[in-house]
Design an enzyme around this catalytic site. Sequence first.
Site, PDB file in Angstrom:
ATOM      1  N   GLU A 164      46.119  42.388  37.041  1.00  0.00           N
ATOM      2  CA  GLU A 164      45.795  41.198  36.799  1.00  0.00           C
ATOM      3  C   GLU A 164      45.764  40.668  35.631  1.00  0.00           C
ATOM      4  OE1 GLU A 164      42.223  40.653  39.041  1.00  0.00           O
ATOM      5  OE2 GLU A 164      43.443  40.464  41.135  1.00  0.00           O
ATOM      6  N   GLU A 195      33.161  37.699  48.323  1.00  0.00           N
ATOM      7  CA  GLU A 195      34.186  36.757  47.970  1.00  0.00           C
ATOM      8  C   GLU A 195      35.119  36.114  48.822  1.00  0.00           C
ATOM      9  OE1 GLU A 195      36.742  38.894  44.873  1.00  0.00           O
ATOM     10  OE2 GLU A 195      37.991  37.193  44.965  1.00  0.00           O
ATOM     11  N   ASP A 200      42.289  43.314  48.945  1.00  0.00           N
ATOM     12  CA  ASP A 200      41.190  43.009  48.140  1.00  0.00           C
ATOM     13  C   ASP A 200      40.482  42.386  48.894  1.00  0.00           C
ATOM     14  OD1 ASP A 200      39.876  42.257  45.749  1.00  0.00           O
ATOM     15  OD2 ASP A 200      41.117  40.685  45.312  1.00  0.00           O
TER      16      ASP A 200
HETATM   17  C1  GCV Z   1      36.831  40.788  38.494  1.00  0.00           C
HETATM   18  C2  GCV Z   1      39.946  40.000  42.542  1.00  0.00           C
HETATM   19  C3  GCV Z   1      38.883  38.967  42.376  1.00  0.00           C
HETATM   20  C4  GCV Z   1      38.681  38.868  40.769  1.00  0.00           C
HETATM   21  C5  GCV Z   1      38.543  40.398  40.223  1.00  0.00           C
HETATM   22  C6  GCV Z   1      39.553  41.296  40.675  1.00  0.00           C
HETATM   23  C7  GCV Z   1      39.156  42.724  40.477  1.00  0.00           C
HETATM   24  O1  GCV Z   1      41.309  39.637  42.218  1.00  0.00           O
HETATM   25  O2  GCV Z   1      39.385  37.737  42.829  1.00  0.00           O
HETATM   26  O3  GCV Z   1      37.971  38.138  40.496  1.00  0.00           O
HETATM   27  O4  GCV Z   1      38.215  40.451  39.081  1.00  0.00           O
HETATM   28  O5  GCV Z   1      39.702  41.329  42.196  1.00  0.00           O
HETATM   29  O6  GCV Z   1      38.640  43.517  41.388  1.00  0.00           O
HETATM   30  O7  GCV Z   1      39.447  43.379  39.417  1.00  0.00           O
END
Ligand code: GCV
Length: 850
Positions: free
Chosen positions: A307, A416, A388
């Site tokens: 990411e 989340e 995720d």
């Molecule tokens: C901390 C997902 C979440 C992100 C998170 C990422 C991760 O993409 O939406 O907010 O980032 O996972 O676990 O690194």
Amino acid sequence: MRSLLLLAAIGLAAAEDGLSGWLRYAPIKGAKGCHSKLPSAILTLNATEGSPVYTAGQELSQGISGIFGKELELNAAETRHGNGRDTTATVGTVHAYVDSNPDAAARLPELVDDGFYLDVSRGKVLILGQNERGALYGAFHYLSVLAQGNCSDFTLTSNPDAPIRWVNQWDNMQDGGTHGSVERGYGGDSIFFWDGKVRDDLTRAAQYARLLASIGLNAVVANNVNADAKTLTPENMDGLARIADVFRPYGVQLGVSLNFAAPETLGGLSSFDPLDETVINWWQGITDALYKRIPDMAGYLVKANSEGQPGPMTYNRTLAEGANMFAHTLKPYGGIILFRAFVYDHRTLNQTLDWKADRANAAGNYFDGLDDKFEDNVVIQIKNGPIDFQVREPVSPLFSHLVKTGAAIELQVSQEYLGQQAHLVYLAPMWKEILDFDFRVDGKPSRTSDIVGGKRFPRKLGGYAGVVNVGTNTTWLGSHLAMSNLYAYGRLAWDPSATSEGILQEWTKLTFSDDKKVLDVITKLSMESWPAYENYSGNLGIQTLTDILLGHYGPNPASQDGNPWGQWTRADADTIGMDRTVWNGTGFSGQYPPEIAAMYEDVATTPDNLLLWFHHVPYTQVLKSGKTVIQHFYDAHYAGSATAQTFPELWKTLKGRIDDERYEHVLYRLVYQAGHSLVWRDSVNTFYFNKSGIADTGGRVGNHPYRIEAEDMTLAGGYRRYDVSPFEAASGARCIVTADNSTTGTASTVLRDVKTGKYDVAVNYYDMALGNATWELYVGCKRVGRWKGDLEYNLGRAPSPYIDGQTASRVTFRGVKIKKGSTLKIVGRPDGLEPAPVDYISILPEGIVD
Ligand code: GCV
């Protein structure tokens, strides 16, 4: 104290804000009857102030005083004898105890790190830990048993299932970071950081450590995995040391998330290549500086090449080379590195051109061939599923690949994708399925919990990492009921064989009361909550059909596809699902050991609840249940939201049995959830009805006889019609909004077809952030109600400035008298960016919800 006892005696509890969580030490019924079975004094062995054993003594004293009103002498000069009996609670390490009682050594059970032994016999209590932390855990366990109303004698030996039982907070140092101070946080700002620095006042951090210690969690990484390199400035390292200081009395160690590029961005080097000598030296300097300040630091957590985060692959180095660089610096200090397996490229996956492209394959591919390449203080931290934290995913196959390398499972307490603590979703049943999953490596039992616990493949390190988003809200997570998830995470990390219901009941007794009715209602609500949420948010393994581009909260099925994030459904007019087979798809099913791979490869043997995860099938595909995929979608969404409608009603039966403060707080959320579950139901059903053109055999989808669409009403003043995007987030695809933020709008209609009688009147509206509009509802001249668009202050869920599935909400007025032919009117006053949007009004005869 007297007044508390009085309240308890008459069955009412004092108002509570949730700050003490499950460590309330509230008076229990029949407390007096226990006095003779309790110790009269506490003896802490070798305890220096601020040590976990010292804390254990304090907790025992405070706990027994709170629960039973009995004051204990702490470390009196000589052992106390009541009625000739020794009634001392002795707490300390095995080592300290055996020092003064050498004969005892042979009788004591074997303990591993952090384990404890408890012997409670007619007031004489022995609490021994293998280490200081274990002694504190033993004290908390004894207090938990007492607080649940049990003062009988018992002995217990308890060892943790795995050494790593960490918490990962995703706290940003800077307010206004990626998503505010806590990434994916719904319970307020960070308790650790403010304005780029560690907070001066760390009271909440200490209280947090106390809660975590009481459930056996032993380390916290306080800063976000999307790490800010500035965490490592000398000033911030001093701040981190202060956090470690307030954690230490509770045996909680501090871990630190690192930004891989820090040598360049913070250190001013020209590279962050993990094989470059200057880079290695820079990191060694940082590690030395941290351990100088925090000699018991747990270690590091690293998110790399994921990411947009930098990592070793930027320099064509392997993930192992990256992880080992940190491992080497930590080794002299006994520190460990948790290196995340959440490695994928969110920019290059192409859904349209590549049928075989699959984000789920990423971790398996990137870690392929690396199993024997990691140092022994590296642990690979693997999210429970390959994508995720979706409402349902298969267990990540990577757990079965790492035989020589330690592994930890990353579970997300933060909801989340599961309602963001605005929906009740008790997660232990989901985690249990994951932990109990059997990979059948080499045809032998190979449960996830045995893999991470180091039992299936002998490894010294492994365990659990829970992503937690506590914040400054006094409820910690923004919701009292969501705290059962934090509690369950700790209990399962200690003992994955514990049952979801057992854990829940324990938590309920400690958090609310042992009143049978309270236990029954919270158990029913919680145990039904994950299945209900799955039913209304994403079925058959299609994942949570939320808006993955904005907020991850409300429904938006279309957002999954057509972008490189790779959370695809591949839904078209006739078919849906990801083909992850080896024979025709992305090959993901082949990442599992042969028995499991064969099961997932074949539609016939894939469990229904993961069908669309592994297979691309027609909407008319018949499931094992006998229903078609599309009819299952429709029915499940109706069933899930129907279950959610029962939640507030069930909760209301607890009025008077729980303090008003927490009763009202929970009720507010359950009412909201019931309304938002209908938004989910209608959005997802409308979306797939529209896509597939296949009617619901139940005749419900697209057929809402009790609704009056706002866009069909007579509009006056500022109201005008508005096309909602995504279309399915509005009944009839449209709503009404005021033309600007200063004109009041009126929408009215004559109720010609409504028979005179009593109705529940529900209004679906949009409560957006950045404004607090007000609405008034009238029947004839009588004002039925008035409400404000202020959910953003009361629900922590991701705020959204849009008219969409995140902001769609419902308010219901019960028992409204309506005369046939009267006029129904809504008056909307906009505020800020919120143009008083209204979707529809439902005039509901008794017993109907739509
Ligand atoms: C901390 C997902 C979440 C992100 C998170 C990422 C991760 O993409 O939406 O907010 O980032 O996972 O676990 O690194």
